[in-house]
Design a protein around this motif. Sequence first.
Motif, mmCIF file in Angstrom:
data_model
loop_
_atom_site.group_PDB
_atom_site.id
_atom_site.type_symbol
_atom_site.label_atom_id
_atom_site.label_comp_id
_atom_site.label_asym_id
_atom_site.label_seq_id
_atom_site.Cartn_x
_atom_site.Cartn_y
_atom_site.Cartn_z
ATOM 1 N N CYS A 280 -0.077 7.248 -6.284
ATOM 2 C CA CYS A 280 -0.465 7.197 -7.713
ATOM 3 C C CYS A 280 -1.744 7.980 -7.992
ATOM 4 O O CYS A 280 -2.081 8.215 -9.146
ATOM 5 C CB CYS A 280 -0.623 5.753 -8.165
ATOM 6 N N GLY A 283 -4.375 7.411 -10.995
ATOM 7 C CA GLY A 283 -3.746 6.446 -11.889
ATOM 8 C C GLY A 283 -3.454 6.885 -13.313
ATOM 9 O O GLY A 283 -3.332 6.070 -14.203
ATOM 10 N N GLY A 300 0.922 0.477 -8.414
ATOM 11 C CA GLY A 300 0.393 1.773 -7.998
ATOM 12 C C GLY A 300 0.081 1.718 -6.516
ATOM 13 O O GLY A 300 -0.626 0.828 -6.064
ATOM 14 N N ALA A 311 -8.738 4.968 -9.447
ATOM 15 C CA ALA A 311 -7.760 4.444 -10.402
ATOM 16 C C ALA A 311 -8.289 3.158 -11.039
ATOM 17 O O ALA A 311 -8.234 2.990 -12.259
ATOM 18 C CB ALA A 311 -6.431 4.190 -9.699
ATOM 19 N N LEU A 330 -2.429 -2.784 -7.699
ATOM 20 C CA LEU A 330 -2.708 -1.591 -6.903
ATOM 21 C C LEU A 330 -2.611 -1.988 -5.442
ATOM 22 O O LEU A 330 -3.005 -3.084 -5.066
ATOM 23 C CB LEU A 330 -4.127 -1.066 -7.208
#
Length: 481
Positions: A280, A283, A300, A311, A330
């Motif tokens: 990712c 982000g 992500g 991110a 995440l």
Amino acid sequence: MLLTLSTTLNSHPATDLGFLLHKHPERLQSFEVMAGTAHVFYPRADAEECTAALLLEINPVDLARHARRSGDRSLGTYVNDRPYVASSLLAVALGKVFRTALNGRCDARPELVRQAIPLRLQLPAVPDGGAPELLERLFAPLGWHVETRPLADPEWGRVGYVELTLRGELPLAEALNQLYVLLPVLDDTKHYWVAEEEVDKLLRAGGDWLTSHPDRELISRRYLAHARTLVTSALTRLADPDSEPEPHQESGRPLAAQRRSAVLERLRATGARSVVDLGCGDGRLLRDLLDDAAFTKIVGVDVSTGALAAAERKLGLERLPERQRQRLRLRQSALTYTDSALSGHDAVVLMEVIEHLDPARLPAMEHAVFGHARPATVLVTTPNTEYNVRYPNLAVGAYRHPDHRFEWDRAQFAAWAGRAAERFGYAPELDGVGEHDAELGHPTQLAVFTRTEPGRTEPVRGRSNSTEPSRSDANSEDARA
Ligand code: SAH
């Protein structure tokens, strides 16, 4: 800052200037350029006279950011004349917006390219380079009639800027190349370093007119010394690994933004509610996914903790309302690893990620994504190497990013997609993102894989090959990642 370029063509309608510049007289076009936006429009366009205007809007905050990245922390990065005065930035914009014209190419009116045409160039505010007679010295030997009007401030008197009008008969490409070199020469910004490639650029743009110019030494010295702003884009890319070189496209929208839109559109079309963004990065796609309530579960994943931290910061996770935060997770993991947290989602996105893998590890990734995570939809984007010739700053044979391990042409991507889809029971559909070129295709390749055989988690027996790693191989690879 503004540049206008007027012509009266004798042999052709004046509006043919539009062909030479590759910009249609009836359209307003805007381009993202370094630290701002450039607009091209035609204040006058009729058979007798045609005037094209290049208006450059500089965003002073962007500019300060660029300068600080290259090490300049002085107050001058915030308070300066950049937004108002023609400078290196205008040269950079010229180079981007009129690149084909600078290269002297015009398939629609080839006979006009080499022809000297009557031209009037006007710049409402140009630095006089520290010496009022310098403009005359620079432009007159090239055949221009030079007219300057000093700009005076009622309180401060002379301020070192002039309104400049140039009149002459020259081929358009030559005039544009002269501006491209001489604007930075007049610009008195501080500089810190000069890259070797700037010398190439100077020689290319300088061509014959520079070799025979009496002030060629002064021009070369100053051009190279003031080329810092041109180099800044390279610096910016080094400082910000997420930024990428841009291909030459007529539409001004950055390719990365076009890519995110295309991926979102495809995701929406599949009706996906829960999505994994594998690799990712910082982000940006996660942000778009969060902004659409249709996506209820967003994961992500990246191998880089630095990317995940970026991110988290950019998404402002801690400031998000609880309900929003619940939708996003995440996770640090490698995409070659069969991670059970990635199973049970509707879609997995691999946007500009596979080319960061060693080709030998692709089968492990396929196994983890198509075999193990096994979502209904897998979306993959990757560069189309055929399009690289349209990247103005990319050396022949170079990759778009130093971390890329490969870049495929369309046939290679199609072959890979076909093989992976068949092995794991998916149907592939190939598409592209960005401006389509009849010969080269799109700058970005996109594949949408739709699962056709729901339950399977292992490759079809007999079709798997020896490079297919076992699950434990994939795990041990991750330990080394
Ligand atoms: N998808 C993002 C970022 C692309 S850059 C975008 O399109 O903007 C590639 C990303 O893949 C980087 O963030 C890199 O850290 C990540 N990456 C590279 N190898 C990986 C691997 N083996 N597993 C997971 N992520 C990986």
